[in-house]
Design a protein around this motif. Sequence first.
Motif, PDB file in Angstrom:
ATOM      1  N   ALA A   1       0.831  -1.207   0.000  1.00 40.00           N
ATOM      2  CA  ALA A   1       0.000   0.000   0.000  1.00 40.00           C
ATOM      3  C   ALA A   1       0.865   1.256   0.000  1.00 40.00           C
ATOM      4  O   ALA A   1       0.562   2.237  -0.698  1.00 40.00           O
ATOM      5  N   GLN A   2       1.938   1.247   0.775  1.00 41.49           N
ATOM      6  CA  GLN A   2       2.836   2.400   0.811  1.00 41.49           C
ATOM      7  C   GLN A   2       3.533   2.607  -0.532  1.00 41.49           C
ATOM      8  O   GLN A   2       3.709   3.741  -0.982  1.00 41.49           O
ATOM      9  N   ILE A   3       3.918   1.525  -1.161  1.00 40.03           N
ATOM     10  CA  ILE A   3       4.568   1.629  -2.472  1.00 40.03           C
ATOM     11  C   ILE A   3       3.597   2.171  -3.508  1.00 40.03           C
ATOM     12  O   ILE A   3       3.943   3.023  -4.338  1.00 40.03           O
TER      13      ILE A   3
ATOM     14  N   VAL B   1       5.786   8.149  -9.035  1.00 42.14           N
ATOM     15  CA  VAL B   1       6.597   7.307  -9.906  1.00 42.14           C
ATOM     16  C   VAL B   1       8.088   7.489  -9.596  1.00 42.14           C
ATOM     17  O   VAL B   1       8.850   6.528  -9.495  1.00 42.14           O
ATOM     18  N   ALA B   2       8.510   8.746  -9.406  1.00 39.30           N
ATOM     19  CA  ALA B   2       9.918   9.028  -9.118  1.00 39.30           C
ATOM     20  C   ALA B   2      10.350   8.410  -7.798  1.00 39.30           C
ATOM     21  O   ALA B   2      11.448   7.846  -7.685  1.00 39.30           O
ATOM     22  N   GLU B   3       9.491   8.505  -6.768  1.00 38.00           N
ATOM     23  CA  GLU B   3       9.815   7.925  -5.462  1.00 38.00           C
ATOM     24  C   GLU B   3       9.909   6.403  -5.543  1.00 38.00           C
ATOM     25  O   GLU B   3      10.798   5.791  -4.933  1.00 38.00           O
ATOM     26  N   ARG B   4       9.016   5.810  -6.314  1.00 40.33           N
ATOM     27  CA  ARG B   4       9.012   4.356  -6.442  1.00 40.33           C
ATOM     28  C   ARG B   4      10.280   3.876  -7.158  1.00 40.33           C
ATOM     29  O   ARG B   4      10.923   2.916  -6.738  1.00 40.33           O
TER      30      ARG B   4
END
Length: 444
Positions: free
Chosen positions: A194-196, A201-204
């Motif tokens: 859920a956090q992902i 997109v950049a953070e992932r």
Amino acid sequence: MRHREKRVNVQSITDEPSISTAEVAVPEQRVSWLPLALIVSLFFLWGGANNLNDVLIAQFKKAFVLSDFGAGLVQSAFYLGYFLVAMPAGMYMRRFGYKSAVIFGLLLYGVGALLFWPAASQATYGLFLFALFVIASGLAFLETSANPFVTLLGSQETATRRLNLAQAFNPLGSIAGILIGQHFIFTGIEHSPAQIAAMSVAERVAYFESETHAVQWPYLVIGLVVLAWAWLIALTRFPNAAASSAMAAGKGVLRKLLRDPRFVGALFAQFFYVGAQVGVWSYTIRYVQANMPGTSAREAANFLTAELVCFMAGRFAGAALMKYLRPVRLLLAFAAINMLLTLFAVLHPRASGAYALVACSFFMSVMYPTVFALGVEGRNDDERKLGSALLVMTIIGGAVLTALMGAVSDHSSIATAMSVPVGCFTVVLLFAWRRGRYSVGAAG
């Protein structure tokens, strides 16, 4: 002054796969301490490489968002390398000698470790699997040559003592591998699905890249150390020890072995035992995290370390017990206990189940060498040589059954997947029971 020469039949049976027999002609001599230290260190190096895989399974599952089956391919690629290269390694050793085989194995090991850097840079799981295959190919050379080589670096009267010393470094290397992974690969940063999903997109992308790159520096250092060790061995003068045809048995011997139900039983028992050992260790971290909510991968790795400590303790305890119990009876008892422990882990998927898996390692410790010894027991020289090579190849069970456990976990749960080791230990138990009956009948 001329040395007196002996014809020596060297047999080594270890917890890890190896060619166990080589006939050589060597002079009686004192222990060659520097060469011995360099070769003994190899047992530590390949122990670390084997058990770093258990860390990689958890790390790659997170970094590449893999299923349990996909993560289990780490072991499949690794043990496939062992399986395919075991025979060529033996042929190379016969042609070029022990020292050359050791150096070539270290070169493959080092190159495979260095391949982790481009694999991480490209974030390519397939390249990681190829790198692991190359590492395993190198280890197949090391295990084929190092075991008999140790027995030649000194007098034959102390050969067994030297080999036992060398083998003691293997579980120490395994523990070191887990500690390296625990403190230098696991980042301690873990996000739920859920956090992902809530990340941009950049953070992932940044998160997955950081987890993938976590393996670069540890494996770079490992690769450089291994290559440096190859260089040291190349520069060191070793006593002459020429290996003869260690697996020159013909088709008639192969046919005889494969028609012998006792030997075929040993092949099956070893296949399933290796599958159980690799499967339990590979999915311990996954089991702990799934059934003890809130436990990080770094914390769960403590259970894997405890398993390896129990495994080492079981080795010494098993050797002591064999003074009072026939090995086949000890194998029977330990297999029965492990059936119950892994069944408990299936039925009680909580902390108590994780502790049962830890205890399981104590009773696994004697299984590989005992099955190996029973497989070649009473054979002539040619049969022992070819039989040993075939028993080495059964480690493919580590690839097949670990992948099966991943598939079961994906369709059910990781606790249910532990039913695969239950079945494996049942096969070992049946083998020990049948061999025990045969021994009693033969004695009568």
